[in-house]
Design an enzyme around this catalytic site. Sequence first.
Site, PDB file in Angstrom:
ATOM      1  CB  VAL A  79      27.117  30.240   1.323  1.00  0.00           C
ATOM      2  CG1 VAL A  79      28.291  30.513   2.240  1.00  0.00           C
ATOM      3  CG2 VAL A  79      26.748  31.513   0.593  1.00  0.00           C
ATOM      4  CB  SER A  80      24.960  25.564  -1.416  1.00  0.00           C
ATOM      5  OG  SER A  80      25.286  24.724  -0.332  1.00  0.00           O
ATOM      6  CB  THR A  81      21.993  25.967   2.864  1.00  0.00           C
ATOM      7  OG1 THR A  81      22.929  26.231   3.924  1.00  0.00           O
ATOM      8  CG2 THR A  81      22.357  24.664   2.183  1.00  0.00           C
TER       9      THR A  81
END
Length: 213
Positions: free
Chosen positions: A10-12
Amino acid sequence: MAQIIFYARVSTADQTVEHQEAQARAAGFAIDQTFSDKGVSGVATKLAERPEGRRLFDKLRDGDTLVVRWIDRLGRNYEDVTETMQEFLRRGVTIKTVINGMVFNAHPANDMEKAVQNAMLGFMAAMASAQAEATKIAQRAGIDHAKATKDDIYRGRKPSFTRKQLEQLQDMAAAGTFTDTAIAAATGIKRTTVINVKQDMAKAEAALARWGM
């Protein structure tokens, strides 16, 4: 004892491991253990260079099953994804995806099945790489547009979709096998909106950025 291991990236802030794992369980996967990397760019960082990615390489054994939302979670680009998947397959690890229910069997029944699987792996990896690049360009364009218009009082109509819904739409569009109707049903976004977003991802990204979503 063989295990079913789920890996999430997950990047955000709007993405959550729990959401992705819930989707996997809803798809029928009885997950034994979850590994997740948060705040990590899939475009910039190889799986083996991510903290939990390194643990994944150490953990997986012959007979295990690795579950991912989509194969783009396993690398930065076409070469990276294919090399990583081939490494796991050589170790005897079967790879399955939540989106599309793809199965890459570590022990194909025969040479024909192996050849077909290798061809499919290459095709899917290429599609994932192309979609990742298109998404990156759209996000950059959206952010730049939002910055250029940040002083405008009028922000336009508030998007009818969230960041999480847009990312699910992008994932399903990357798979290349879902109809607009199927994407609308899965994401909760109106079919007409799905069509418009697919035609101009940058515009959708810009709208979310303007509204701080």
